[in-house]
Design a protein around this motif. Structure first.
Motif, PDB file in Angstrom:
ATOM      1  N   ASN A  88      -9.871  20.955  -5.547  1.00  0.00           N
ATOM      2  CA  ASN A  88     -11.185  20.971  -6.210  1.00  0.00           C
ATOM      3  C   ASN A  88     -12.332  20.632  -5.258  1.00  0.00           C
ATOM      4  N   PRO A  89     -12.427  21.315  -4.119  1.00  0.00           N
ATOM      5  CA  PRO A  89     -13.443  20.941  -3.131  1.00  0.00           C
ATOM      6  C   PRO A  89     -14.875  21.197  -3.567  1.00  0.00           C
ATOM      7  N   PHE A  90     -15.072  22.064  -4.577  1.00  0.00           N
ATOM      8  CA  PHE A  90     -16.423  22.375  -5.033  1.00  0.00           C
ATOM      9  C   PHE A  90     -16.736  21.806  -6.414  1.00  0.00           C
ATOM     10  N   GLU A  91     -15.906  20.912  -6.905  1.00  0.00           N
ATOM     11  CA  GLU A  91     -16.197  20.289  -8.204  1.00  0.00           C
ATOM     12  C   GLU A  91     -17.279  19.220  -8.038  1.00  0.00           C
ATOM     13  N   ARG A  92     -18.304  19.313  -8.872  1.00  0.00           N
ATOM     14  CA  ARG A  92     -19.392  18.339  -8.799  1.00  0.00           C
ATOM     15  C   ARG A  92     -18.955  16.999  -9.398  1.00  0.00           C
ATOM     16  N   LEU A  93     -19.063  15.953  -8.590  1.00  0.00           N
ATOM     17  CA  LEU A  93     -18.628  14.623  -8.991  1.00  0.00           C
ATOM     18  C   LEU A  93     -19.633  13.583  -8.522  1.00  0.00           C
ATOM     19  N   TYR A  94     -19.559  12.401  -9.107  1.00  0.00           N
ATOM     20  CA  TYR A  94     -20.403  11.304  -8.657  1.00  0.00           C
ATOM     21  C   TYR A  94     -19.848  10.755  -7.343  1.00  0.00           C
ATOM     22  N   PRO A  95     -20.684  10.560  -6.333  1.00  0.00           N
ATOM     23  CA  PRO A  95     -20.185  10.096  -5.042  1.00  0.00           C
ATOM     24  C   PRO A  95     -20.177   8.587  -4.856  1.00  0.00           C
ATOM     25  N   ALA A  96     -20.789   7.843  -5.794  1.00  0.00           N
ATOM     26  CA  ALA A  96     -20.926   6.388  -5.633  1.00  0.00           C
ATOM     27  C   ALA A  96     -21.552   6.101  -4.261  1.00  0.00           C
ATOM     28  N   SER A  97     -21.047   5.092  -3.567  1.00  0.00           N
ATOM     29  CA  SER A  97     -21.701   4.647  -2.331  1.00  0.00           C
ATOM     30  C   SER A  97     -21.477   5.547  -1.130  1.00  0.00           C
ATOM     31  N   ILE A  98     -20.668   6.611  -1.268  1.00  0.00           N
ATOM     32  CA  ILE A  98     -20.609   7.592  -0.180  1.00  0.00           C
ATOM     33  C   ILE A  98     -21.981   8.227   0.013  1.00  0.00           C
ATOM     34  N   THR A  99     -22.816   8.144  -1.018  1.00  0.00           N
ATOM     35  CA  THR A  99     -24.230   8.545  -0.921  1.00  0.00           C
ATOM     36  C   THR A  99     -24.886   7.969   0.321  1.00  0.00           C
ATOM     37  N   LYS A 100     -24.507   6.769   0.695  1.00  0.00           N
ATOM     38  CA  LYS A 100     -25.174   6.041   1.779  1.00  0.00           C
ATOM     39  C   LYS A 100     -25.035   6.721   3.139  1.00  0.00           C
ATOM     40  N   ILE A 101     -24.102   7.667   3.245  1.00  0.00           N
ATOM     41  CA  ILE A 101     -24.018   8.454   4.478  1.00  0.00           C
ATOM     42  C   ILE A 101     -25.320   9.215   4.702  1.00  0.00           C
ATOM     43  N   MET A 102     -25.833   9.822   3.641  1.00  0.00           N
ATOM     44  CA  MET A 102     -27.086  10.555   3.770  1.00  0.00           C
ATOM     45  C   MET A 102     -28.246   9.613   4.068  1.00  0.00           C
ATOM     46  N   THR A 103     -28.265   8.455   3.425  1.00  0.00           N
ATOM     47  CA  THR A 103     -29.317   7.470   3.697  1.00  0.00           C
ATOM     48  C   THR A 103     -29.297   7.066   5.159  1.00  0.00           C
ATOM     49  N   ALA A 104     -28.103   6.794   5.686  1.00  0.00           N
ATOM     50  CA  ALA A 104     -27.978   6.402   7.088  1.00  0.00           C
ATOM     51  C   ALA A 104     -28.362   7.541   8.020  1.00  0.00           C
ATOM     52  N   LEU A 105     -27.953   8.756   7.681  1.00  0.00           N
ATOM     53  CA  LEU A 105     -28.292   9.912   8.506  1.00  0.00           C
ATOM     54  C   LEU A 105     -29.798  10.053   8.663  1.00  0.00           C
ATOM     55  N   ILE A 106     -30.521   9.971   7.558  1.00  0.00           N
ATOM     56  CA  ILE A 106     -31.983  10.129   7.624  1.00  0.00           C
ATOM     57  C   ILE A 106     -32.617   8.971   8.381  1.00  0.00           C
ATOM     58  N   ALA A 107     -32.127   7.753   8.143  1.00  0.00           N
ATOM     59  CA  ALA A 107     -32.683   6.584   8.826  1.00  0.00           C
ATOM     60  C   ALA A 107     -32.494   6.685  10.338  1.00  0.00           C
ATOM     61  N   ILE A 108     -31.322   7.120  10.774  1.00  0.00           N
ATOM     62  CA  ILE A 108     -31.043   7.232  12.205  1.00  0.00           C
ATOM     63  C   ILE A 108     -31.774   8.420  12.815  1.00  0.00           C
ATOM     64  N   ARG A 109     -31.775   9.526  12.110  1.00  0.00           N
ATOM     65  CA  ARG A 109     -32.396  10.747  12.633  1.00  0.00           C
ATOM     66  C   ARG A 109     -33.907  10.658  12.681  1.00  0.00           C
ATOM     67  N   ASP A 110     -34.514  10.129  11.631  1.00  0.00           N
ATOM     68  CA  ASP A 110     -35.970  10.164  11.496  1.00  0.00           C
ATOM     69  C   ASP A 110     -36.645   8.808  11.680  1.00  0.00           C
ATOM     70  N   GLY A 111     -35.871   7.732  11.666  1.00  0.00           N
ATOM     71  CA  GLY A 111     -36.457   6.401  11.756  1.00  0.00           C
ATOM     72  C   GLY A 111     -36.374   5.821  13.142  1.00  0.00           C
ATOM     73  N   ASN A 112     -36.784   4.559  13.244  1.00  0.00           N
ATOM     74  CA  ASN A 112     -36.727   3.803  14.497  1.00  0.00           C
ATOM     75  C   ASN A 112     -35.879   2.570  14.237  1.00  0.00           C
ATOM     76  N   LEU A 113     -34.753   2.448  14.921  1.00  0.00           N
ATOM     77  CA  LEU A 113     -33.827   1.355  14.640  1.00  0.00           C
ATOM     78  C   LEU A 113     -34.399  -0.013  14.992  1.00  0.00           C
ATOM     79  N   SER A 114     -35.446  -0.042  15.793  1.00  0.00           N
ATOM     80  CA  SER A 114     -36.061  -1.327  16.159  1.00  0.00           C
ATOM     81  C   SER A 114     -37.206  -1.720  15.225  1.00  0.00           C
ATOM     82  N   ASP A 115     -37.540  -0.850  14.266  1.00  0.00           N
ATOM     83  CA  ASP A 115     -38.587  -1.195  13.293  1.00  0.00           C
ATOM     84  C   ASP A 115     -38.245  -2.499  12.582  1.00  0.00           C
ATOM     85  N   MET A 116     -39.274  -3.349  12.390  1.00  0.00           N
ATOM     86  CA  MET A 116     -39.099  -4.559  11.592  1.00  0.00           C
ATOM     87  C   MET A 116     -39.453  -4.227  10.147  1.00  0.00           C
TER      88      MET A 116
END
Length: 319
Positions: A88-116
């Motif tokens: 079932n690779p294309f079944e739509r499901l809730y991802p729970a905290s695996i969501t945070k991969i996307m959050t981290a991707l955007i933060a690393i790609r577009d953000g500054n890790l030294s930002d306070m």
């Protein structure tokens, strides 16, 4: 930890995908999905490199293994482009905290890790069972520290802090998450928050998570964070006092509670659990020849079943 090779993360599906149920509605859905992805790729200037860099699911990979009881599961060869297993690779499901991969991707790609980043009141999360980094309004941390708080203890509060810092609100950040998912070809994904607490409009698929995780692995900072067993953060609270916390990785293959099959090294990943999503896990791993793999299990009935299913499917890499 060996660096996982970079792969451009969008895929052209060239065949009819069967997800095991054989229903006409499912076939129609998958055909529509492929047409949508083809249209998306025509609009993308990098379309010529998509298909050759990613796995194509045909529907014939390991579907008959009844011992894998989770709702969806898959193993993708990053280097070989081989789909080792899929359910079932294309079944739509809730991802729970695996969501945070996307959050981290955007933060690393577009953000500054030294930002306070000074934590605001919006990070106070009172939902029962929500995982937290236990940061408080007024605390000041670096973006890098927040990423460790996001990915190791799976801090929903850290996710909100990152989102508000980067986009002004969680809603605006979710728009950026969806734009990024669409650009990666993750057309069956829709996010409404940066952490994965349940919402009926917040969903993805095992295949889309492969696309997103594959993209995140292009960044050494991401690889380092997900492979870290424990991290000590020292920062200041709202009164200017120094505060120290140790965050530990919830991934049982890294913290020693579960053992990977012989011949497989787990490099890192992300767990996720809510009542609606069940128990979920995505991993990056490597065989003894240095070939890299991405594996996903979604909606297992318990943590024990989750790791049992994951061990079974990554075992197929070497068996």
């Amino acid at each position: 930890m060996r660096k996982i090779r970079n792969i451009t993360a969008v895929c052209l599906l060239t065949g009819l995908v069967l997800s095991g149920c054989g229903r006409q509605s499912q076939i129609t859905y998958e055909s529509t999905r492929m047409e949508t992805m083809a249209e998306d790729m025509q609009e993308n200037s990098q379309a010529d490199s998509f298909a050759k860099n990613l796995c194509v699911v045909t529907g014939a990979e390991g579907e008959a293994d009844a011992s894998v009881t989770a709702e969806a599961a898959a193993v993708f060869g990053v280097d070989t482009k081989e789909v080792i297993f899929q359910k079932n690779p294309f079944e739509r499901l809730y991802p729970a905290s695996i969501t945070k991969i996307m959050t981290a991707l955007i933060a690393i790609r577009d953000g500054n890790l030294s930002d306070m980043v000074t934590v605001g009141p919006e990070t106070v999360i009172t939902e029962t069972g929500a995982s937290l980094a236990h940061i408080n309004p007024g605390d000041t941390l670096t973006m890098e520290q927040l990423l460790y708080g996001l990915m190791l203890p799976s801090g929903n509060d850290a996710g909100v802090a990152i989102a508000v810092h980067m986009a002004g609100s969680t809603e605006a950040f979710a728009e950026k998450m969806n734009e990024t998912a669409h650009a990666l070809g993750a057309t069956d994904t829709h996010f409404v928050n940066p952490h994965g607490l349940s919402d009926e409009d917040h969903y993805t698929t095992a295949y889309d998570l492969y696309l997103i995780f594959n993209e995140a692995l292009k960044y050494p900072e991401f690889q380092k964070i997900i492979g870290t067993v424990s991290y000590q953060a020292q920062y200041t609270d709202g009164t200017g006092q120094t505060k120290t916390q140790e965050w530990k990785n919830s991934n049982q293959y890294l913290n020693g509670k579960s053992k990977a099959p012989d011949g497989i090294t787990v490099l890192g990943g992300k767990t996720g659990t809510t009542r609606a999503a069940g128990s979920c896990l995505i991993l990056g791993s490597q065989d003894e020849s240095g070939n890299d793999y991405i594996s996903v299990v979604l909606k297992a009935e318990s943590r024990d079943v989750l790791y049992d299913n994951m061990t079974k499917i990554i075992g197929k890499i070497v068996n």
